[in-house]
Motif scaffolding. Structure first.
Motif, PDB file in Angstrom:
ATOM      1  N   TRP A  25       0.827  -1.210   0.000  1.00 47.01           N
ATOM      2  CA  TRP A  25       0.000   0.000   0.000  1.00 47.01           C
ATOM      3  C   TRP A  25       0.860   1.259   0.000  1.00 47.01           C
ATOM      4  CZ3 TRP A  25      -3.130  -2.418   4.473  1.00 47.01           C
ATOM      5  CH2 TRP A  25      -4.138  -3.230   3.959  1.00 47.01           C
ATOM      6  N   ASP A  26       0.401   2.273  -0.719  1.00 46.40           N
ATOM      7  CA  ASP A  26       1.079   3.560  -0.798  1.00 46.40           C
ATOM      8  C   ASP A  26      -0.005   4.638  -0.803  1.00 46.40           C
ATOM      9  OD1 ASP A  26       2.400   5.909  -1.586  1.00 46.40           O
ATOM     10  OD2 ASP A  26       3.667   4.872  -3.034  1.00 46.40           O
ATOM     11  N   PHE A  27      -0.091   5.404   0.295  1.00 46.49           N
ATOM     12  CA  PHE A  27      -1.144   6.407   0.451  1.00 46.49           C
ATOM     13  C   PHE A  27      -0.553   7.798   0.643  1.00 46.49           C
ATOM     14  CE2 PHE A  27      -2.899   2.559   2.647  1.00 46.49           C
ATOM     15  CZ  PHE A  27      -3.898   2.270   1.734  1.00 46.49           C
ATOM     16  N   PRO A  28      -1.243   8.843   0.141  1.00 45.88           N
ATOM     17  CA  PRO A  28      -0.828  10.200   0.491  1.00 45.88           C
ATOM     18  C   PRO A  28      -1.127  10.438   1.974  1.00 45.88           C
ATOM     19  CG  PRO A  28      -2.890  10.259  -0.734  1.00 45.88           C
ATOM     20  CD  PRO A  28      -2.440   8.828  -0.713  1.00 45.88           C
ATOM     21  N   CYS A  29      -0.249  11.186   2.631  1.00 46.86           N
ATOM     22  CA  CYS A  29      -0.472  11.496   4.047  1.00 46.86           C
ATOM     23  C   CYS A  29      -0.167  12.967   4.301  1.00 46.86           C
ATOM     24  CB  CYS A  29       0.375  10.604   4.953  1.00 46.86           C
ATOM     25  SG  CYS A  29       2.157  10.832   4.841  1.00 46.86           S
ATOM     26  N   ALA A  30      -0.715  13.467   5.394  1.00 44.11           N
ATOM     27  CA  ALA A  30      -0.433  14.822   5.849  1.00 44.11           C
ATOM     28  C   ALA A  30       0.610  14.752   6.952  1.00 44.11           C
ATOM     29  CB  ALA A  30      -1.709  15.478   6.373  1.00 44.11           C
ATOM     30  N   LEU A  31       1.458  15.760   6.990  1.00 41.20           N
ATOM     31  CA  LEU A  31       2.521  15.861   7.988  1.00 41.20           C
ATOM     32  C   LEU A  31       2.427  17.215   8.679  1.00 41.20           C
ATOM     33  CD1 LEU A  31       5.325  14.448   5.690  1.00 41.20           C
ATOM     34  CD2 LEU A  31       4.103  13.215   7.510  1.00 41.20           C
ATOM     35  N   PHE A 136      -0.913   9.327  15.037  1.00 38.99           N
ATOM     36  CA  PHE A 136      -1.273   8.921  13.681  1.00 38.99           C
ATOM     37  C   PHE A 136      -2.793   8.976  13.690  1.00 38.99           C
ATOM     38  CE2 PHE A 136      -1.805   4.770  11.086  1.00 38.99           C
ATOM     39  CZ  PHE A 136      -2.011   5.459   9.910  1.00 38.99           C
ATOM     40  N   HIS A 137      -3.382   9.928  12.937  1.00 39.34           N
ATOM     41  CA  HIS A 137      -4.827  10.149  13.029  1.00 39.34           C
ATOM     42  C   HIS A 137      -5.450  10.437  11.666  1.00 39.34           C
ATOM     43  CE1 HIS A 137      -4.518  14.569  12.668  1.00 39.34           C
ATOM     44  NE2 HIS A 137      -3.515  14.523  13.529  1.00 39.34           N
ATOM     45  N   ILE A 138      -6.737  10.715  11.672  1.00 41.99           N
ATOM     46  CA  ILE A 138      -7.493  11.004  10.448  1.00 41.99           C
ATOM     47  C   ILE A 138      -7.133  12.404   9.943  1.00 41.99           C
ATOM     48  CG2 ILE A 138      -9.796  11.276   9.445  1.00 41.99           C
ATOM     49  CD1 ILE A 138     -10.767   9.263  11.607  1.00 41.99           C
ATOM     50  N   ALA A 139      -6.942  12.517   8.647  1.00 43.80           N
ATOM     51  CA  ALA A 139      -6.537  13.785   8.031  1.00 43.80           C
ATOM     52  C   ALA A 139      -7.690  14.761   7.908  1.00 43.80           C
ATOM     53  CB  ALA A 139      -5.947  13.516   6.644  1.00 43.80           C
ATOM     54  N   ASN A 140      -7.340  16.022   7.956  1.00 44.96           N
ATOM     55  CA  ASN A 140      -8.244  17.115   7.637  1.00 44.96           C
ATOM     56  C   ASN A 140      -8.071  17.360   6.136  1.00 44.96           C
ATOM     57  OD1 ASN A 140      -9.778  19.443   7.540  1.00 44.96           O
ATOM     58  ND2 ASN A 140      -8.247  20.714   8.547  1.00 44.96           N
ATOM     59  N   GLU A 141      -9.164  17.237   5.402  1.00 44.29           N
ATOM     60  CA  GLU A 141      -9.096  17.367   3.945  1.00 44.29           C
ATOM     61  C   GLU A 141     -10.009  18.495   3.494  1.00 44.29           C
ATOM     62  OE1 GLU A 141      -9.225  14.393   0.089  1.00 44.29           O
ATOM     63  OE2 GLU A 141      -9.982  13.684   2.005  1.00 44.29           O
ATOM     64  N   GLY A 151       1.984  18.291  13.808  1.00 43.02           N
ATOM     65  CA  GLY A 151       3.191  17.496  14.008  1.00 43.02           C
ATOM     66  C   GLY A 151       2.922  16.000  13.902  1.00 43.02           C
ATOM     67  N   CYS A 152       1.662  15.658  13.659  1.00 42.28           N
ATOM     68  CA  CYS A 152       1.263  14.257  13.556  1.00 42.28           C
ATOM     69  C   CYS A 152       1.370  13.770  12.106  1.00 42.28           C
ATOM     70  CB  CYS A 152      -0.183  14.100  14.027  1.00 42.28           C
ATOM     71  SG  CYS A 152      -0.431  14.591  15.752  1.00 42.28           S
ATOM     72  N   VAL A 153       1.070  12.495  11.907  1.00 45.78           N
ATOM     73  CA  VAL A 153       0.927  11.894  10.579  1.00 45.78           C
ATOM     74  C   VAL A 153      -0.552  11.580  10.428  1.00 45.78           C
ATOM     75  CG1 VAL A 153       1.498   9.910   9.124  1.00 45.78           C
ATOM     76  CG2 VAL A 153       3.240  10.896  10.631  1.00 45.78           C
ATOM     77  N   ALA A 154      -1.160  11.953   9.294  1.00 47.32           N
ATOM     78  CA  ALA A 154      -2.603  11.763   9.130  1.00 47.32           C
ATOM     79  C   ALA A 154      -2.934  11.196   7.751  1.00 47.32           C
ATOM     80  CB  ALA A 154      -3.330  13.093   9.332  1.00 47.32           C
ATOM     81  N   LEU A 155      -3.944  10.327   7.740  1.00 48.57           N
ATOM     82  CA  LEU A 155      -4.447   9.682   6.517  1.00 48.57           C
ATOM     83  C   LEU A 155      -5.946   9.888   6.403  1.00 48.57           C
ATOM     84  CD1 LEU A 155      -2.977   6.038   6.440  1.00 48.57           C
ATOM     85  CD2 LEU A 155      -2.272   7.972   5.052  1.00 48.57           C
ATOM     86  N   ARG A 156      -6.452   9.726   5.180  1.00 46.73           N
ATOM     87  CA  ARG A 156      -7.896   9.650   4.982  1.00 46.73           C
ATOM     88  C   ARG A 156      -8.423   8.437   5.755  1.00 46.73           C
ATOM     89  NH1 ARG A 156      -5.945  11.080  -0.421  1.00 46.73           N
ATOM     90  NH2 ARG A 156      -6.759  13.155  -0.892  1.00 46.73           N
ATOM     91  N   LEU A 157      -9.663   8.519   6.220  1.00 49.44           N
ATOM     92  CA  LEU A 157     -10.251   7.465   7.047  1.00 49.44           C
ATOM     93  C   LEU A 157     -10.160   6.089   6.396  1.00 49.44           C
ATOM     94  CD1 LEU A 157     -11.829   6.401   9.488  1.00 49.44           C
ATOM     95  CD2 LEU A 157     -13.932   7.137   8.327  1.00 49.44           C
ATOM     96  N   ALA A 158     -10.567   5.944   5.144  1.00 49.98           N
ATOM     97  CA  ALA A 158     -10.554   4.634   4.477  1.00 49.98           C
ATOM     98  C   ALA A 158      -9.138   4.063   4.411  1.00 49.98           C
ATOM     99  CB  ALA A 158     -11.149   4.740   3.071  1.00 49.98           C
ATOM    100  N   ASP A 159      -8.149   4.923   4.157  1.00 41.09           N
ATOM    101  CA  ASP A 159      -6.762   4.476   4.099  1.00 41.09           C
ATOM    102  C   ASP A 159      -6.273   4.053   5.481  1.00 41.09           C
ATOM    103  OD1 ASP A 159      -6.923   5.194   1.419  1.00 41.09           O
ATOM    104  OD2 ASP A 159      -5.810   7.067   1.690  1.00 41.09           O
TER     105      ASP A 159
END
Length: 178
Positions: A25-31, A136-141, A151-159
């Motif tokens: 898996w390779d997902f975009p993430c927020a930093l 490591f939490h859900i991203a704000n999109e 300062g966290c790492v965040a992904l879309r919920l489904a990812d």
């Protein structure tokens, strides 16, 4: 897919978005809004560089069922907080709100903490001022663009649900290191 040991998080220096790679898996993430940093400091907005264990998954039971994961799970309750006051004995630890020192609210109005994994950053033992509440939490999109974190790492919920389904207590998050 087999269970992979490490989650890899990469970004170009100074960028607030990156890639989270876990097995195939390779997902975009927020930093963090200040990108990645070796010398993480409280309030700098940077995501720390390093290899961090995944301590525990917290979830909002009024919004989500406990997700499939091999990680220890804890429901978030109203009144849960996380101390971010460097001079306090509970620094970088969960607390009950109201708390006499500065503390982040875990039961949020937005959905960012509906699922969060506590990363083992600066917690064994915590060093005052070296950064707290790294999750490591859900991203704000907004308009399809992942927004920077504090300062966290965040992904879309489904990812995030996909990644969690393959996590075990041995899984670590490798941020910005080969």
């Amino acid at each position: 897919m087999t269970r992979s040991a490490d989650i890899e998080v990469t970004a170009n220096p100074g960028e607030t978005r990156g890639r989270l790679i876990f097995g195939a898996w390779d997902f975009p993430c927020a930093l963090g809004r200040s990108g990645l940093r070796d010398d993480k400091r409280e309030g700098d907005g940077a995501t720390p560089i390093g290899l961090f264990p995944l301590r525990q998954l917290w979830y909002r039971p009024d919004r989500l069922s406990p997700p499939a994961t091999g990680l220890p799970i804890r429901p978030i309750a109203q009144g849960d907080g996380w101390c971010d006051a460097p001079g306090d004995p509970a620094y970088n630890r969960p607390v009950r709100l109201p708390y006499p020192a500065s503390a982040e609210t875990m039961w949020r109005e937005d959905s960012l903490y509906d699922l969060l994994v506590v990363l083992g950053h600066n917690d064994d033992p915590p060093r005052p001022g070296a950064g707290s509440a790294i999750f490591f939490h859900i991203a704000n999109e907004k308009n399809g663009v992942l927004q920077p974190t504090e300062g966290c790492v965040a992904l879309r919920l489904a990812d995030m649900l996909k990644v969690l389904s393959r996590c075990t207590p041995q899984t670590k998050m490798r941020i910005g290191v080969p």
